[in-house]
Design an enzyme around this catalytic site. Structure first.
Site, PDB file in Angstrom:
ATOM      1  CD  GLN A  67      -2.943  -1.040   2.242  1.00 46.77           C
ATOM      2  OE1 GLN A  67      -2.665  -1.628   3.276  1.00 46.77           O
ATOM      3  NE2 GLN A  67      -4.052  -0.315   2.085  1.00 46.77           N
ATOM      4  CB  CYS A  78      -9.016  -1.176   1.706  1.00 44.78           C
ATOM      5  SG  CYS A  78      -7.311  -1.441   1.216  1.00 44.78           S
ATOM      6  CG  LEU A  79      -5.818   3.152   5.005  1.00 49.02           C
ATOM      7  CD1 LEU A  79      -4.471   3.305   5.699  1.00 49.02           C
ATOM      8  CD2 LEU A  79      -6.741   4.287   5.382  1.00 49.02           C
ATOM      9  CG  HIS A  95      -7.888  -5.989   4.844  1.00 52.64           C
ATOM     10  ND1 HIS A  95      -9.074  -5.652   4.237  1.00 52.64           N
ATOM     11  CD2 HIS A  95      -6.967  -5.081   4.394  1.00 52.64           C
ATOM     12  CE1 HIS A  95      -8.880  -4.601   3.456  1.00 52.64           C
ATOM     13  NE2 HIS A  95      -7.618  -4.225   3.542  1.00 52.64           N
ATOM     14  CG  HIS A 108      -3.350  -5.270   1.161  1.00 50.44           C
ATOM     15  ND1 HIS A 108      -3.627  -4.725  -0.076  1.00 50.44           N
ATOM     16  CD2 HIS A 108      -4.201  -4.667   2.026  1.00 50.44           C
ATOM     17  CE1 HIS A 108      -4.602  -3.845   0.040  1.00 50.44           C
ATOM     18  NE2 HIS A 108      -4.977  -3.791   1.309  1.00 50.44           N
TER      19      HIS A 108
END
Length: 189
Positions: free
Chosen positions: A50, A107-108, A149, A153
């Site tokens: 991310q 989610c960011l 989560h 990722h």
């Protein structure tokens, strides 16, 4: 340092992270930057993908979240969640041990997009901590959901991949808009 959060449409979000074999000063700084970035963006978890790095590294902090409680056990004994936080997981693996339950996730990397995702209520987790020492625990509630989560990722899996088809179809226009915007920004660079 606060790092930019990569948005849906960026190829790095689909990359499986490389294992971290050694805790270097760069990794230690990256962990600090990831925590700062996560807190600045009001998140409870952040994976290296991310922030544009395909590594097996995630940071989590569920401290202060009271509407979605978490629990944890170390060696079969309940521990105060605050004792585990903030949590660094390097090369994490988990094994489901609880029944599947639905829960709302965001989610960011997907601003303002949320969905009901079914995941095991509790998991057994093994990883390395920020110093490269092995850690193992069982957890449930929001902490379990966040670990699953974020581990997704690290393997190039996004929460939209786990959505029920009907819900994903409902939010498809938002996903398409976000993806197009991200790709346009990437072309500018």
């Amino acid at each position: 340092m606060i790092l930019p959060v990569v948005k849906y449409g960026s190829p790095v979000l689909r990359q499986k992270g490389a294992r971290i074999e050694k805790i270097t000063p760069e990794i230690t700084q990256l962990i600090a930057d990831m925590f700062e970035t996560m807190h600045e963006n009001h998140g409870v978890g952040l994976a290296a993908q991310q922030i544009g790095r395909a590594l097996q590294l995630t940071v989590i902090d569920v401290t202060g979240v009271t509407d979605r409680p978490s629990w944890a056990e170390v060696d079969g004994q309940r521990v105060d969640i605050a004792e585990l936080m903030p949590l660094v997981l390097i090369n994490p693996v988990f094994k489901p041990v609880g029944e599947p339950v639905k829960g709302n996730e965001g989610c960011l990397s997907f601003p303002e997009i949320y969905g009901e995702i079914t995941r095991p209520e509790s998991v057994d987790v093994e990883a390395l901590d920020a110093k490269g020492k092995p850690i193992a625990f069982r957890c449930g509630g929001l902490l379990s959901r966040a670990i699953q989560h974020e581990t997704d990722h690290l393997n190039g899996i996004l929460f939209i991949d786990r959505m029920e088809k009907e819900h994903k179809e409902e939010i498809k226009p938002d996903l398409d808009d976000l993806q197009a915007k991200t790709k346009a920004e990437l072309k500018k660079k």
